[in-house]
Motif scaffolding. Sequence first.
Motif, PDB file in Angstrom:
ATOM      1  N   ALA A 187      49.697 -46.690  -9.798  1.00 20.60           N
ATOM      2  CA  ALA A 187      49.787 -48.090  -9.852  1.00 20.60           C
ATOM      3  C   ALA A 187      50.406 -48.471 -11.425  1.00 20.60           C
ATOM      4  N   ASN A 188      49.851 -47.798 -12.420  1.00 20.90           N
ATOM      5  CA  ASN A 188      50.467 -48.258 -13.636  1.00 20.90           C
ATOM      6  C   ASN A 188      52.060 -48.009 -13.792  1.00 20.90           C
ATOM      7  N   THR A 189      52.348 -46.858 -13.083  1.00 26.52           N
ATOM      8  CA  THR A 189      53.890 -46.548 -13.258  1.00 26.52           C
ATOM      9  C   THR A 189      54.766 -47.582 -12.422  1.00 26.52           C
ATOM     10  N   LEU A 190      54.230 -47.944 -11.252  1.00 24.85           N
ATOM     11  CA  LEU A 190      54.851 -48.696 -10.560  1.00 24.85           C
ATOM     12  C   LEU A 190      54.849 -50.260 -11.345  1.00 24.85           C
ATOM     13  N   ALA A 191      53.873 -50.495 -11.769  1.00 23.48           N
ATOM     14  CA  ALA A 191      53.775 -51.843 -12.685  1.00 23.48           C
ATOM     15  C   ALA A 191      54.750 -51.840 -13.738  1.00 23.48           C
TER      16      ALA A 191
END
Length: 445
Positions: free
Chosen positions: A268-272
């Motif tokens: 999720a953080n990488t996609l953010a």
Amino acid sequence: MTSLCANYSFGNYISLHSKNNSVPPIKRNFHSSYGIRCSNIQRGKLSDPNYVTIFDTTLRDGEQAPGASMTAKQKMEIACQLAKLGVDVIEVGFPAASQAEFDLVKLVAQKIGNNIDEEGYVPMICGLARSTKEDIDRAWEGLKYAKTPMIHMFIATSDIHMKYKLNMGREEVVERARSMVAYATSLGFEHVRFSLEDATRSDKEFVYHIIEEVIKAGATCICVADTVGCNLPNEFAQLIVDIKANTLGIQNVILAVHCHNDLGLATANTLAGICAGVRQVDVTINGIGERAGNASLEEIVMTIKYRGEELLGGVYTDINTKHIFTTSNMVEEYSGLKLQPNKAIVGANAFSHESGIHQDGMLKNRGTYEFISAEDVGFIRATEHGIKLGKLSGRHALKIKMLELGYSFEEKQLGDLFWRFKSLAEGKKNITDDDLRALILDETI
């Protein structure tokens, strides 16, 4: 539908791929749906602002997972498989760590780092180095044989790391980073990636300052690391936005992220980060890595493949996703780290259905309960619809399974068989074909 990334500006970037063709090519049997492989390497930029480069660190950070050590032969085979996948960068290891690690980095640089395919693709070969001359020298000696070598340097920037691990003040850290980046470029590295270890727990003003200084010194890629996996997606995206807004020269380099999974948020953080304008992402096969692991290549790539156009601002990768399942199996076997059955994309249950309602839907149309195509990741089903019989299965699934085994029943016979099957399934987790044949034999008698 409005893109989730619509409010972010994406900057100008260029490719990591070479078009020179001096050695026999690897045939990957893959053509991007976008019809291109990015070309025209220039330092620190990508020609297509929507192209996300995949930086695979399975062989370096992935192997740092407790119990995951692999032999040199196994790591070489994984490196070959990563090239088949089409990753943009293979981080092979830490050349200064040992002679064996150095030898592997050199071998991958020589063999895989020069094997250019028919489309001009050859992966960058990368090695990790602390911000010391000894590490940088060792990295250059191992990586210089690659067509496109990259050094991945790092230094910690959080107060807790600088005080307790480095025993250095802020300006000492800045000077060390600046001088060592300059030293790496002086040796011949055209691609210098600089990571801020523990960036998410660092003072933002200090983060802006040190990034500006290493860019001036010659860094071509800046990596923001959530080293302890403590950020939530909104705050991580905000950090990227703030860095882009407050750092001189940031538009001239590739911005990357390295996210750990301590809170289960690495993907999720990488996609953010991608939504905030990041165009290089650190990933590992199966998400393996230190402690709780890293962002998973298969999760990031398939999210981009299935939602990139609609919700992520049109971003894409050039990964040949049909090699994902084979690569996952190889890493699982060689690392000894067994996958949880419900692991997204590559887990044993990812394309398997036992509930009667789901099975009925799958038998009518696979799209009812599968958003991702099993074929897209190279998964070969034991049965056409991924049906696994169990105590929650319904008549429709049992009927289809019996037809596969060569048996056809009238409705009353099927009803009698079904309740006998349910009784068996209540006391047995895995129902085999032999179990079903035994039920049929008993029913016939």
